[in-house]
Write a protein that holds these residues in place. Structure first.
Motif: not given
Length: 215
Positions: A43-53
């Motif tokens: 999963v792409e992690l960086h720059g995204r909210t924890a909720a989206d991840i």
């Protein structure tokens, strides 16, 4: 290249500070607790909210609890030395009037304030995951920051290290400066790409800020 702006908008992790070690520790532990270690690795992690991840990894009914858990892990890890200032951060922020810059982060407010406080950064304006309904790469976080500062988005400059954040800045109609602190320069689509904030100088006048890459 010289850029003129009325407001400067900074991502936090990977732009002002580095918390990569902390993020890796906490998310690896979290993924093991929820049994999604293999999925987490893709999963792409960086720059995204924890909720989206988390929503990419778990059923919807588990998301609120799981987001709260990873936030708890990350906040508790701050005193372990997992946060440090990146080069150029202190000098650049010290040169700026407090009302003309903001931090725009995908972290929750609680986590962002913990990390910023740990390195002595106290922004007058902070946009966090709690403040928005759509996270980066959606432009909403940066547009909200411009509105809070009372500045036309076209007169704002976004400083980002992650492709998702740069896409958000572009979509907001803002000038973008990419920092090659977490991604190779060739992966960063921006108006200007530099190694980190130490590569920039800023001249502040009554009405504008002039940002230049050091020679």
């Amino acid at each position: 290249m010289t850029i003129h702006a009325q407001a400067l908008l900074f991502d936090n992790d990977g732009t002002l500070v580095s918390s990569l070690d902390s993020v890796e520790r906490c998310w690896t532990r979290w993924a093991a607790e929820y049994g999604v270690t293999d999925e987490y690795a893709r999963v792409e992690l960086h720059g995204r909210t924890a909720a989206d991840i988390v929503a990419d990894l778990l059923p919807a009914h588990l998301v609120p609890e799981a987001v709260a858990r990873v936030e708890q892990l990350e906040v508790e890890d701050v005193p372990n030395g997992g946060v440090r200032l990146l080069p150029g951060t202190a000098a650049l922020l010290d040169a700026l009037p407090a009302e003309r810059w903001a931090v725009v982060t995908s972290a929750t407010r609680r986590l962002a304030e913990a990390r910023l406080d740990a390195v002595g950064i106290r922004p007058k304006t902070l946009i966090a995951a709690d403040d928005i309904t759509r996270g980066k790469p959606d432009p909403q976080p940066y547009l909200l920051a411009a509105r809070r500062l009372g500045v036309d988005p076209a007169r704002c400059v976004v400083f980002e290290d992650a492709p998702a954040g740069l896409r958000a800045g572009h979509a907001a109609g803002m000038t973008t400066v990419a920092l090659a602190t977490t991604h190779p320069a060739h992966e960063l689509d921006a108006d200007l790409v530099v190694p980190d904030l130490s590569a920039l100088s800023v001249l502040v006048t009554d009405h504008l800020m002039e940002i230049s890459a050091r020679r």
